[in-house]
Design a protein around this motif. Structure first.
Motif, short mmCIF file in Angstrom:
data_model
loop_
_atom_site.label_atom_id
_atom_site.label_comp_id
_atom_site.label_asym_id
_atom_site.label_seq_id
_atom_site.Cartn_x
_atom_site.Cartn_y
_atom_site.Cartn_z
N CYS A 1 61.54 19.11 87.26
CA CYS A 1 61.76 19.20 85.82
C CYS A 1 60.97 20.34 85.18
O CYS A 1 61.33 20.83 84.11
CB CYS A 1 61.41 17.88 85.14
SG CYS A 1 59.64 17.45 85.26
N GLY A 2 59.86 20.73 85.78
CA GLY A 2 59.06 21.84 85.25
C GLY A 2 58.05 21.45 84.19
O GLY A 2 57.37 22.32 83.64
N LEU A 3 57.89 20.15 83.90
CA LEU A 3 56.90 19.74 82.89
C LEU A 3 55.47 20.02 83.34
O LEU A 3 54.55 20.05 82.53
CB LEU A 3 57.07 18.26 82.57
CG LEU A 3 58.35 17.88 81.82
CD1 LEU A 3 58.45 16.37 81.65
CD2 LEU A 3 58.39 18.57 80.46
N CYS A 4 55.29 20.24 84.64
CA CYS A 4 53.96 20.53 85.16
C CYS A 4 53.53 21.98 84.90
O CYS A 4 52.33 22.29 84.94
CB CYS A 4 53.91 20.25 86.66
SG CYS A 4 55.13 21.19 87.61
N LEU A 5 54.48 22.86 84.65
CA LEU A 5 54.16 24.29 84.58
C LEU A 5 53.10 24.63 83.52
O LEU A 5 52.10 25.29 83.83
CB LEU A 5 55.42 25.13 84.38
CG LEU A 5 56.12 25.58 85.67
CD1 LEU A 5 56.66 24.39 86.46
CD2 LEU A 5 57.26 26.55 85.36
N PRO A 6 53.27 24.20 82.26
CA PRO A 6 52.26 24.57 81.26
C PRO A 6 50.91 23.89 81.47
O PRO A 6 49.92 24.29 80.85
CB PRO A 6 52.89 24.12 79.93
CG PRO A 6 53.91 23.10 80.30
CD PRO A 6 54.41 23.50 81.65
N ALA A 7 50.85 22.88 82.35
CA ALA A 7 49.57 22.22 82.64
C ALA A 7 48.82 22.91 83.77
O ALA A 7 47.64 22.62 84.00
CB ALA A 7 49.81 20.76 83.01
N CYS A 8 49.50 23.82 84.49
CA CYS A 8 48.90 24.44 85.68
C CYS A 8 48.13 25.70 85.29
O CYS A 8 48.71 26.66 84.77
CB CYS A 8 50.00 24.79 86.67
SG CYS A 8 49.38 25.67 88.13
N PRO A 9 46.83 25.75 85.55
CA PRO A 9 46.03 26.91 85.15
C PRO A 9 46.49 28.22 85.79
O PRO A 9 46.53 29.25 85.13
CB PRO A 9 44.61 26.55 85.61
CG PRO A 9 44.62 25.07 85.73
CD PRO A 9 46.00 24.70 86.14
N THR A 10 46.86 28.17 87.07
CA THR A 10 47.25 29.43 87.74
C THR A 10 48.59 29.92 87.22
O THR A 10 48.80 31.13 87.08
CB THR A 10 47.28 29.26 89.27
OG1 THR A 10 48.08 28.12 89.61
CG2 THR A 10 45.88 29.06 89.82
N TYR A 11 49.52 29.01 86.94
CA TYR A 11 50.80 29.44 86.38
C TYR A 11 50.60 30.03 84.99
O TYR A 11 51.21 31.06 84.64
CB TYR A 11 51.79 28.28 86.30
CG TYR A 11 53.09 28.70 85.64
CD1 TYR A 11 54.04 29.43 86.34
CD2 TYR A 11 53.34 28.39 84.31
CE1 TYR A 11 55.21 29.86 85.73
CE2 TYR A 11 54.51 28.80 83.69
CZ TYR A 11 55.44 29.53 84.40
OH TYR A 11 56.59 29.95 83.78
N VAL A 12 49.75 29.41 84.17
CA VAL A 12 49.47 29.93 82.82
C VAL A 12 48.90 31.34 82.90
O VAL A 12 49.19 32.19 82.06
CB VAL A 12 48.53 28.98 82.06
CG1 VAL A 12 48.01 29.60 80.78
CG2 VAL A 12 49.24 27.66 81.75
N GLU A 13 48.10 31.60 83.92
CA GLU A 13 47.50 32.93 84.08
C GLU A 13 48.49 33.95 84.63
O GLU A 13 48.54 35.09 84.17
CB GLU A 13 46.28 32.85 85.02
CG GLU A 13 44.98 32.46 84.33
CD GLU A 13 44.50 33.51 83.35
OE1 GLU A 13 44.48 34.71 83.69
OE2 GLU A 13 44.15 33.13 82.22
N THR A 14 49.28 33.58 85.62
CA THR A 14 50.13 34.56 86.32
C THR A 14 51.59 34.54 85.86
O THR A 14 52.31 35.53 86.05
CB THR A 14 50.12 34.32 87.84
OG1 THR A 14 50.78 33.08 88.14
CG2 THR A 14 48.69 34.28 88.38
N LEU A 15 52.04 33.40 85.30
CA LEU A 15 53.47 33.20 84.95
C LEU A 15 54.38 33.43 86.15
O LEU A 15 55.54 33.82 86.01
CB LEU A 15 53.88 34.10 83.78
CG LEU A 15 53.14 33.86 82.46
CD1 LEU A 15 53.63 34.81 81.39
CD2 LEU A 15 53.27 32.41 82.01
N ASP A 16 53.85 33.15 87.33
CA ASP A 16 54.60 33.27 88.58
C ASP A 16 54.95 31.87 89.05
O ASP A 16 54.07 31.03 89.27
CB ASP A 16 53.74 34.00 89.63
CG ASP A 16 54.48 34.27 90.93
OD1 ASP A 16 55.52 33.63 91.18
OD2 ASP A 16 54.01 35.13 91.69
N GLU A 17 56.24 31.59 89.19
CA GLU A 17 56.69 30.26 89.60
C GLU A 17 56.06 29.84 90.93
O GLU A 17 55.78 28.65 91.14
CB GLU A 17 58.21 30.24 89.72
CG GLU A 17 58.80 28.94 90.25
CD GLU A 17 58.90 27.85 89.20
OE1 GLU A 17 58.98 26.66 89.57
OE2 GLU A 17 58.89 28.18 88.00
N ALA A 18 55.79 30.79 91.80
CA ALA A 18 55.18 30.45 93.09
C ALA A 18 53.74 29.98 92.94
O ALA A 18 53.18 29.40 93.88
CB ALA A 18 55.23 31.65 94.03
#
Length: 426
Positions: A23-40
């Motif tokens: 669903c992707g609800l975890c993305l904005p909670a993930c510190p590394t994704y917030v920093e890199t905006l890389d789905e991986a």
């Protein structure tokens, strides 16, 4: 279909991949994704990658390992997940397999020095204390600047670790093996000091003893306290975590059935998970006795002395949630409730409180660039809050935040454990 390169996962672990509905609800909670905006670099992306690696659709490469290695295992994604995906159990099973496939047999971390330290130094307080003693001595005799220069000369992870240990790291004063309750006796507890914690956060352990005793509890220490296994778990060594966990479970079983108290959030989360890590009835029983010190004080009802007061001028404080307290142990209300009881404090909110500060056990040494980016981000939010003190509940967070506040030129903003603030008024 098992991977050509990775050992097959146990069926019960593999089945956990299917809990993710992407669903992707975890993305904005993930510190590394917030920093890199890389789905991986997101939990969803890593779950896709891990399953592909295990299924053999993707070969373990340096790039694949880097995306997994960047994960802090802060478990914020688990709090955000509506499907209850136990993400940390997946990455703690898969990442060690990928590390060995990419780095070579017996290798779990890129830095051989750091891996050696995690295996042979950090879990043993006497060794860790001896390793840091030259820097601590330099500071005690007024050569703090020299100590920082020496840290800068050290190579790689050792220099990073030494640089972390600033004036905020307070070595353990001698704690009695038994401290009697004061006033009306309410019970007895076992306090765990932590391996690295006993070297770097002695003031916190001392405050915990003081507050618990002032609230009517006898405080016992273990004569020989083993590491809980958190360091090994952070370092891609599940077998090491299991061995340490077995020793801890046995030590706690020998201590009777008293509540087990920890003032270090990372240790507390690992201890509460001993049943999963070790898998024995003894470990499950030990895990069931563990309480964070702040959780315990709220559960039993903290007693503050009559007339405990603060100055007329309010002290402006903000609170940083340690990941392994708020996500790993699901404790957020207790520290705020306790801060609200301390006279003279005005607690102000902290933006992006849900994002990790970048410490995350050995992560700050293993991934220094990402850790520094997250540390700077956290320090910036603290300064925006206007607070002149930061309360938290984990030594790693305290060291990381203090370091980046100083680098931002605001070293006067103090970082304290909540139990230290309580210790000032009991």
């Amino acid at each position: 279909m098992p991977s050509k390169s990775l050992p097959q996962l146990p069926p019960e672990t593999y089945a956990k991949f299917n809990a993710c509905v992407h669903c992707g609800l975890c993305l904005p909670a993930c510190p590394t994704y917030v920093e890199t905006l890389d789905e991986a670099d997101s939990p969803r992306g890593r779950i896709h990658l891990m399953k592909a690696l295990v299924d053999g659709r993707v070969e373990p490469t340096e790039s694949a390992f880097e995306h997994l290695d960047r994960c802090l295992v802060c478990r914020a994604c688990e709090t955000a997940c509506p499907s209850g995906v136990m993400y940390h159990e997946l990455i703690e099973e898969v990442r060690p397999r990928v590390a060995e496939a990419v780095l070579g047999e017996g290798r779990r971390m890129r830095s051989r020095t750091l891996q050696w330290m995690v295996e042979h130094v950090l879990p043993y307080p006497k060794r860790a204390g001896a390793a840091m003693s030259p820097l601590n001595l330099a500071r005690k005799v007024g050569l703090g600047g020299t100590a920082r220069k020496v840290a800068g000369w050290m190579s790689g992870s050792l220099g990073d670790m030494a640089g972390m240990v600033g004036e905020e790291a307070r070595g353990e004063a001698a704690l009695a093996s038994f401290t009697p309750a004061l006033g009306t006796h309410r019970g007895s507890v076992v306090l765990l000091r932590g391996c690295v914690g006993s070297v770097l956060s002695g003031a916190v352990n001392g405050a915990a003893v003081k507050v618990l005793a002032a609230n009517g509890f006898d405080v016992h220490l273990l004569a020989e306290e083993p590491c809980c296994g958190a360091l090994a778990a952070h370092a891609n060594d599940p077998e090491g975590a299991r061995r340490f966990g077995e020793k801890m479970a046995a030590a706690l079983a020998a201590s009777g059935d008293l509540p087990v108290i920890s003032a270090i959030a990372g240790c507390g989360a690992q201890l509460k998970g001993l049943g999963h890590v070790v898998g024995t009835e003894q470990a499950k029983a030990a895990a069931g006795r563990v309480r964070d010190v702040l959780e315990f004080l709220v559960e039993v009802g903290i007693r503050l002395p009559k007339g405990a007061g603060g100055s007329a001028k309010k002290r402006v404080v903000t609170y940083h949630d340690p990941c392994h307290l708020v996500h790993g142990q699901r404790i957020s209300g207790a520290p705020r409730a306790l801060l609200g009881m301390i006279p003279g404090l005005m607690v102000v909110p902290l933006e992006e409180n849900e994002l990790c500060c970048g410490a995350a056990g050995t992560y700050v040494l293993n991934q220094p660039e990402m850790a520094a980016a997250l540390g700077r981000r956290k320090a910036g939010r603290i300064l925006e809050s206007g607070a002149m003190e930061v309360a938290t509940a984990n030594i790693g967070c305290a060291l990381q935040i203090a370091r980046h506040l100083k680098e931002a030129g605001r070293g006067e903003v103090r970082v304290r454990h909540v139990v230290e603030l309580l210790g000032e008024i009991v």
